[in-house]
Design a protein around this motif. Structure first.
Motif, PDB file in Angstrom:
ATOM      1  N   ALA A 149       1.125  -1.061   0.143  1.00  0.00           N
ATOM      2  CA  ALA A 149      -0.026   0.469  -0.186  1.00  0.00           C
ATOM      3  C   ALA A 149       0.714   1.204  -0.069  1.00  0.00           C
ATOM      4  O   ALA A 149       0.256   1.920  -0.507  1.00  0.00           O
ATOM      5  CB  ALA A 149      -1.469  -0.210   1.392  1.00  0.00           C
ATOM      6  N   ALA A 150       1.722   1.406   0.805  1.00  0.00           N
ATOM      7  CA  ALA A 150       2.566   2.110   0.551  1.00  0.00           C
ATOM      8  C   ALA A 150       3.541   2.968  -0.354  1.00  0.00           C
ATOM      9  O   ALA A 150       3.522   3.522  -1.043  1.00  0.00           O
ATOM     10  CB  ALA A 150       4.002   1.520   1.914  1.00  0.00           C
ATOM     11  N   VAL A 151       4.325   1.418  -1.375  1.00  0.00           N
ATOM     12  CA  VAL A 151       4.886   1.290  -2.408  1.00  0.00           C
ATOM     13  C   VAL A 151       3.536   2.563  -3.799  1.00  0.00           C
ATOM     14  O   VAL A 151       4.003   3.138  -4.173  1.00  0.00           O
ATOM     15  CB  VAL A 151       5.091   0.139  -3.231  1.00  0.00           C
ATOM     16  CG1 VAL A 151       5.862   0.841  -4.597  1.00  0.00           C
ATOM     17  CG2 VAL A 151       6.286  -0.747  -1.934  1.00  0.00           C
ATOM     18  N   ILE A 152       2.590   1.742  -3.875  1.00  0.00           N
ATOM     19  CA  ILE A 152       1.367   2.432  -4.378  1.00  0.00           C
ATOM     20  C   ILE A 152       0.922   3.799  -3.849  1.00  0.00           C
ATOM     21  O   ILE A 152       0.708   4.488  -5.578  1.00  0.00           O
ATOM     22  CB  ILE A 152       0.052   1.553  -4.137  1.00  0.00           C
ATOM     23  CG1 ILE A 152       0.129  -0.273  -4.541  1.00  0.00           C
ATOM     24  CG2 ILE A 152      -1.258   1.773  -4.836  1.00  0.00           C
ATOM     25  CD1 ILE A 152      -0.540  -1.297  -4.305  1.00  0.00           C
ATOM     26  N   PHE A 209       0.411  10.456   5.304  1.00  0.00           N
ATOM     27  CA  PHE A 209       0.650   9.048   5.232  1.00  0.00           C
ATOM     28  C   PHE A 209       2.048   8.431   5.501  1.00  0.00           C
ATOM     29  O   PHE A 209       1.313   7.702   5.773  1.00  0.00           O
ATOM     30  CB  PHE A 209       0.285   8.651   3.657  1.00  0.00           C
ATOM     31  CG  PHE A 209       0.672   7.469   2.477  1.00  0.00           C
ATOM     32  CD1 PHE A 209      -0.312   7.410   2.317  1.00  0.00           C
ATOM     33  CD2 PHE A 209       1.943   7.398   2.143  1.00  0.00           C
ATOM     34  CE1 PHE A 209      -0.044   5.727   1.947  1.00  0.00           C
ATOM     35  CE2 PHE A 209       1.762   5.964   1.515  1.00  0.00           C
ATOM     36  CZ  PHE A 209       0.996   5.756   1.039  1.00  0.00           C
ATOM     37  N   THR A 210       2.991   9.263   5.328  1.00  0.00           N
ATOM     38  CA  THR A 210       3.814   9.054   6.151  1.00  0.00           C
ATOM     39  C   THR A 210       3.384   8.037   7.195  1.00  0.00           C
ATOM     40  O   THR A 210       4.477   7.228   7.384  1.00  0.00           O
ATOM     41  CB  THR A 210       5.142   9.894   5.645  1.00  0.00           C
ATOM     42  OG1 THR A 210       4.903   9.352   4.163  1.00  0.00           O
ATOM     43  CG2 THR A 210       6.399   9.125   5.931  1.00  0.00           C
ATOM     44  N   ALA A 252       2.042   9.632  -5.760  1.00  0.00           N
ATOM     45  CA  ALA A 252       2.220  10.860  -5.436  1.00  0.00           C
ATOM     46  C   ALA A 252       3.049  11.804  -7.259  1.00  0.00           C
ATOM     47  O   ALA A 252       3.408  12.701  -6.381  1.00  0.00           O
ATOM     48  CB  ALA A 252       2.690  11.502  -4.170  1.00  0.00           C
ATOM     49  N   GLY A 253       2.908  10.309  -7.383  1.00  0.00           N
ATOM     50  CA  GLY A 253       3.680  11.556  -8.446  1.00  0.00           C
ATOM     51  C   GLY A 253       5.386  10.722  -8.444  1.00  0.00           C
ATOM     52  O   GLY A 253       6.386  11.058  -9.453  1.00  0.00           O
ATOM     53  N   TRP A 254       6.186   9.266  -8.110  1.00  0.00           N
ATOM     54  CA  TRP A 254       7.407   9.515  -6.908  1.00  0.00           C
ATOM     55  C   TRP A 254       7.274   8.232  -8.292  1.00  0.00           C
ATOM     56  O   TRP A 254       6.838   6.869  -8.715  1.00  0.00           O
ATOM     57  CB  TRP A 254       7.148   8.709  -5.894  1.00  0.00           C
ATOM     58  CG  TRP A 254       7.473  10.026  -4.662  1.00  0.00           C
ATOM     59  CD1 TRP A 254       7.037  11.020  -5.011  1.00  0.00           C
ATOM     60  CD2 TRP A 254       7.737   9.925  -3.860  1.00  0.00           C
ATOM     61  NE1 TRP A 254       7.375  11.790  -3.731  1.00  0.00           N
ATOM     62  CE2 TRP A 254       7.975  11.225  -3.071  1.00  0.00           C
ATOM     63  CE3 TRP A 254       8.729   8.775  -2.466  1.00  0.00           C
ATOM     64  CZ2 TRP A 254       8.175  11.468  -1.895  1.00  0.00           C
ATOM     65  CZ3 TRP A 254       9.152   8.646  -1.393  1.00  0.00           C
ATOM     66  CH2 TRP A 254       8.643  10.447  -0.618  1.00  0.00           C
ATOM     67  N   SER A 255       8.835   7.794  -8.325  1.00  0.00           N
ATOM     68  CA  SER A 255       9.200   6.795  -9.775  1.00  0.00           C
ATOM     69  C   SER A 255       9.035   4.961  -8.730  1.00  0.00           C
ATOM     70  O   SER A 255       9.215   5.245  -7.074  1.00  0.00           O
ATOM     71  CB  SER A 255      10.285   6.572 -10.140  1.00  0.00           C
ATOM     72  OG  SER A 255      11.511   6.894  -8.556  1.00  0.00           O
ATOM     73  N   LEU A 256       8.638   4.303  -9.391  1.00  0.00           N
ATOM     74  CA  LEU A 256       9.036   2.733  -8.539  1.00  0.00           C
ATOM     75  C   LEU A 256      10.090   3.065  -7.545  1.00  0.00           C
ATOM     76  O   LEU A 256      10.032   1.638  -6.560  1.00  0.00           O
ATOM     77  CB  LEU A 256       8.460   1.589  -9.489  1.00  0.00           C
ATOM     78  CG  LEU A 256       8.970   0.039  -8.775  1.00  0.00           C
ATOM     79  CD1 LEU A 256       7.044   0.410  -7.955  1.00  0.00           C
ATOM     80  CD2 LEU A 256       8.220  -0.893  -9.633  1.00  0.00           C
ATOM     81  N   VAL A 257      10.946   2.925  -8.020  1.00  0.00           N
ATOM     82  CA  VAL A 257      12.151   2.558  -7.171  1.00  0.00           C
ATOM     83  C   VAL A 257      12.808   3.413  -6.387  1.00  0.00           C
ATOM     84  O   VAL A 257      12.719   3.100  -5.072  1.00  0.00           O
ATOM     85  CB  VAL A 257      13.236   2.835  -8.224  1.00  0.00           C
ATOM     86  CG1 VAL A 257      14.621   3.102  -6.909  1.00  0.00           C
ATOM     87  CG2 VAL A 257      13.437   2.414  -9.488  1.00  0.00           C
ATOM     88  N   SER A 263      10.151   4.906  -4.497  1.00  0.00           N
ATOM     89  CA  SER A 263       8.781   4.689  -3.630  1.00  0.00           C
ATOM     90  C   SER A 263       9.463   3.328  -2.969  1.00  0.00           C
ATOM     91  O   SER A 263       8.819   3.450  -1.797  1.00  0.00           O
ATOM     92  CB  SER A 263       7.275   3.927  -3.884  1.00  0.00           C
ATOM     93  OG  SER A 263       7.213   5.165  -5.741  1.00  0.00           O
ATOM     94  N   LEU A 264       9.706   2.248  -3.857  1.00  0.00           N
ATOM     95  CA  LEU A 264      10.163   1.077  -3.032  1.00  0.00           C
ATOM     96  C   LEU A 264      11.451   1.216  -2.010  1.00  0.00           C
ATOM     97  O   LEU A 264      11.437   0.808  -0.841  1.00  0.00           O
ATOM     98  CB  LEU A 264      10.734   0.196  -3.871  1.00  0.00           C
ATOM     99  CG  LEU A 264      11.248  -0.831  -3.436  1.00  0.00           C
ATOM    100  CD1 LEU A 264       9.987  -1.836  -1.999  1.00  0.00           C
ATOM    101  CD2 LEU A 264      12.257  -2.342  -4.230  1.00  0.00           C
TER     102      LEU A 264
END
Length: 355
Positions: free
Chosen positions: A23-26, A65-66, A31-36, A38-39
């Motif tokens: 859920a956090a990565v999604i 959210f954080t 929010a516009g962050w890249s997958l890397v 976000s992870l």
């Protein structure tokens, strides 16, 4: 039951932890962050490394959210670790309580039977004593056998029955009978010696595989000696009343009854034909028994002409064409086969050979 509950708690915590990470990565991706990014943000946030945000968190919604991710991730991680610690702690506590309860039960038992060796014979003996409602304690050094006895609700002591400390924990000073039923004659002799030194009054019943051990057990202090091979041989000798001993093996009714009786003693009957090249021709039955280290008894010999010798003497000779009917322990089967079927070595004289 407790271990299952703890394991379920670990699974629930792990599932919640994985769901939080996904859920956090999604959320960061939305929010516009890249997958890397976000992870990476999820890893350093949940595990509290604190390297700093990979991108600015400058909106109230992203900060909120954080914060939720931190709380959910840490809580689920703690839940998993707590379940793991609980599983270990409960197992140790239950084990300690079980040992203490078992020890207290033995301390309160008097006039009981101590069974040294929870093998095949020991298990049958324990079952019989339970049916007779006789108190008993099982002693064995094999953890698997002890666990089996414990599951059956028997009082158990783990250790070498030949050691004084083990027999003392089994309550030998309060016991009425000690039965050492190990398949090892030397171990039974040593246990008998130790038990007699600890108690002059206790009745000792010992198992022996060979007649030679019988004298040693008596000298060691045993009151009664049980020789399974001799008992089986005597039973079969009494049953042999027909012209051909082989009918004991071929007649379905007699064979079934015979094999059942022998099985309860841990024995079996076998037919060994002696051909003209066998190495045992000319030997006596006592010599054959000595080469097999006991645990066997010849109950009948059928000569080549059909003559049947029932319950033969130990000095009876073995001839070519004989058929030996032998009662033996299961462990002696291979040894007996090798002994009776071994060929005499060939000898050469000036290019010719004889056997």
């Amino acid at each position: 039951m407790h271990d299952t509950s703890s394991f379920r708690k670990m699974l629930v915590g792990a599932g919640f932890f994985c769901a939080t990470c996904i859920a956090a990565v999604i959320g960061y991706s939305i929010a516009g962050w890249s997958l890397v990014d976000s992870l990476y943000m999820v890893v350093i946030t949940i595990f509290g490394v604190g390297y700093g945000e990979v991108q600015p968190i400058n909106t109230p919604s992203l900060k909120f959210f954080t914060a939720i991710i931190i709380i959910a991730g840490c809580s689920s991680g703690i839940y998993v670790v707590g379940g793991f610690v609980q599983m270990i702690a409960e197992g140790e506590i239950q084990r300690a309580l079980g040992v203490r309860r078992m020890s207290r039960g033995i301390e309160q038992t008097t006039g009981h039977v101590i069974i040294c060796g929870f093998g095949r014979v020991g298990q049958m003996l324990a079952s019989e004593l339970k049916e007779l409602d006789e108190p008993f304690v099982c002693v064995d050094s094999n953890p698997e056998r002890i666990a089996m006895a414990d599951e059956l609700g028997y009082l158990v002591v783990t250790g070498n029955a030949g050691e004084e400390e083990t027999l003392e924990r089994a309550g030998i000073e309060r016991a009425r009978v000690l039965a050492t039923v190990l398949p090892d004659d030397a171990a039974n002799v040593f246990i008998t010696l130790t038990a007699r030194e600890l108690s002059e009054e206790i009745e000792i019943i010992a198992r022996g595989e060979s007649t030679a051990t019988q004298r040693k057990l008596v000298r060691s202090g045993a009151n009664h000696i049980v020789l399974p091979a001799a008992i089986g041989a005597s039973k079969i000798a009494n049953m042999i009343s027909c012209p051909n001993a082989a009918s004991l093996l071929t007649d379905p009714k007699q064979s079934e009854r015979l094999r059942s009786d022998l099985h309860s003693l841990g024995l079996s009957i076998h037919e060994y034909p002696i051909d003209s090249a066998s190495n045992v021709i000319g030997s006596s039955l006592s010599e054959l028994q000595s080469s097999c280290e006991g645990g066997m008894m010849v109950v009948a010999i059928q000569r080549a002409d059909g003559t049947l010798l029932r319950n033969p003497e130990s000095n009876q000779d073995i001839r070519a064409g004989d058929t030996l009917f032998i009662v033996a322990d299961y462990t002696q089967r291979v040894t007996l086969t090798k002994a009776t079927q071994m060929k005499r070595p060939e000898m050469r004289y000036r290019g010719q050979h004889t056997s």
